[in-house]
Design an enzyme around this catalytic site. Structure first.
Site, PDB file in Angstrom:
ATOM      1  N   GLU A 199      16.409 -15.847   2.652  1.00 13.28           N
ATOM      2  CA  GLU A 199      14.764 -14.538   3.068  1.00 13.28           C
ATOM      3  C   GLU A 199      13.498 -15.221   3.492  1.00 13.28           C
ATOM      4  OE1 GLU A 199      13.790 -11.464   1.992  1.00 13.28           O
ATOM      5  OE2 GLU A 199      16.332 -11.587   1.487  1.00 13.28           O
ATOM      6  N   CYS A 216      12.462  13.423   8.009  1.00 16.85           N
ATOM      7  CA  CYS A 216      11.740  12.326   8.575  1.00 16.85           C
ATOM      8  C   CYS A 216      10.700  12.682  10.082  1.00 16.85           C
ATOM      9  CB  CYS A 216      12.809  11.170   9.418  1.00 16.85           C
ATOM     10  SG  CYS A 216      11.816  10.361  10.621  1.00 16.85           S
ATOM     11  N   CYS A 238      17.199   2.366  12.694  1.00 16.20           N
ATOM     12  CA  CYS A 238      15.724   3.027  13.372  1.00 16.20           C
ATOM     13  C   CYS A 238      15.735   1.917  14.296  1.00 16.20           C
ATOM     14  CB  CYS A 238      14.998   3.126  11.744  1.00 16.20           C
ATOM     15  SG  CYS A 238      13.548   4.046  12.019  1.00 16.20           S
TER      16      CYS A 238
END
Length: 362
Positions: A34, A213, A197
């Site tokens: 991360e 959406c 996306c």
């Protein structure tokens, strides 16, 4: 069906499952990935992640390492404050948490370099905690899905997106009946932003949340999210001294704070100085001087033009034995063991390939 349930179902079938930091609940490995993935693409991180784990397989090994050893494995990945925070965090885990990471997002967020989104990601992957993330990919997905106006990097817009992220979490019932729900949902949001996306040419027809959406239904997928307001980057210049002799190169350690903090770099001089003045300012006496072609390196906040100067020091010179806390002569074969800024490493590798860093004993 709730947005979260659709994302979870899609991730199980179509999401990414073979990244080296997946399929584990080890907080150390998840945390490391991360931190590396902050502002860095997956493709760039994989090699660094695997190499870093070979040198520091657990948090104790990392905590006991020297800052120089940590920087050597991080060099080239950029945003070097992450590496310093990584090392500081490992030490805190060992001294304050008995070698085990905190078991929830609130505890994780108290550690150096771990913000709210990163803490939530680690907690959801490792402990199944019902916690919202909001990285760049998730901001883009929510900005489009809910037609959120405004620059996502600005505080007012970010607050709005955080609220939406918390509202869209899987239900308590879903997380109770499906122990993998939170990890799937967290990974699914990241996967959606990274694979479907995307910033340009989003693949809406394949998106599991296409229905509902607002950007898709109103034809605004290219418009949303609002682009970050671009600033004209200031221009800076510096000279870099490549002083060499007897197969050694003079390096200088950068301060812990600022650009390339803690890395070993080349001594710098004013570009307004003549080559002779540059040598004198660094206390060097050179046998030969050669001005190399300047090159550009772009940082997030400015553009830096680097003008290298090649200075050969006589092989038997006393200069080659002088060292200090900030400067040292390093054998060319040991350059790979040090943390060097990417442009400096590239420059030195090119000079080595051209055999310009060899001593010229006649």
């Amino acid at each position: 069906m709730r947005l979260a349930n659709r994302v979870i179902a899609w991730q199980r079938t179509h999401g990414r499952h073979d990244l080296p930091w997946q399929n584990t609940r080890d907080p150390y490995r998840v945390w490391l990935s991360e931190i590396m993935l902050q502002q860095t693409q997956v493709s760039a991180v994989i090699e660094y992640y695997q190499r870093f784990l070979k040198h520091f397989p657990d948090v104790e090994k990392l905590a006991l390492a020297t800052p120089e050893a940590v920087m050597a494995q991080w060099a080239g990945l950029g945003y070097y404050a992450r590496a310093r925070n990584l090392h500081a965090c490992a030490k805190r885990v060992m001294t304050e948490w008995n070698g085990s990471f905190p078991g929830d997002a609130a505890g994780l967020a108290t550690l150096p370099g771990i913000g709210p989104s990163t803490a939530a990601a680690i907690a959801s992957f490792c402990f199944g905690e019902r916690a919202a993330i909001l990285d760049g990919n998730v901001k883009r997905v929510f900005a489009r899905y809910f037609a959120v106006e405004g620059d996502p990097t600005q505080r007012a817009t970010e607050i709005q997106l955080w609220q939406l992220a918390r509202e869209q979490l899987p239900s308590v019932k879903t997380c109770t009946t499906d122990p993998e729900a939170m990890a799937r949902y967290t990974q699914g949001q990241m996967d959606l932003g990274a694979t479907l996306c995307t910033r340009s040419r989003p693949r809406c027809a394949e998106c599991p949340i296409e229905k509902g959406c607002l950007a898709r239904s109103t034809g605004r997928t290219e418009e949303l999210p609002w682009p970050r307001q671009r600033k004209v980057l200031p221009e800076r210049t510096t000279g870099m001294m490549v002083a060499y002799g007897d197969n050694h190169v003079l390096l200088e350690q950068r301060p812990d704070t600022g650009i390339w903090g803690g890395l070993w770099s080349l001594p710098e001089f004013k570009t307004s100085d003549t080559p002779e003045q540059a040598c004198h300012s660094l206390g060097l006496q050179s046998q030969t001087l050669q001005t190399l072609t300047p090159f550009l390196h772009v940082f997030t906040h400015y553009r830096l033009t680097i003008s290298p100067l090649l200075a050969q020091v006589p092989p038997n010179s006393d200069q080659l034995s002088t060292t200090s806390n900030q400067r040292r002569w390093v054998h060319v074969e040991q350059l790979d063991t040090l943390g060097l800024p990417a442009p400096v490493r590239k420059l030195l590798e090119g000079l080595r390939a051209d055999q310009l860093l060899q001593s010229r004993r006649e």
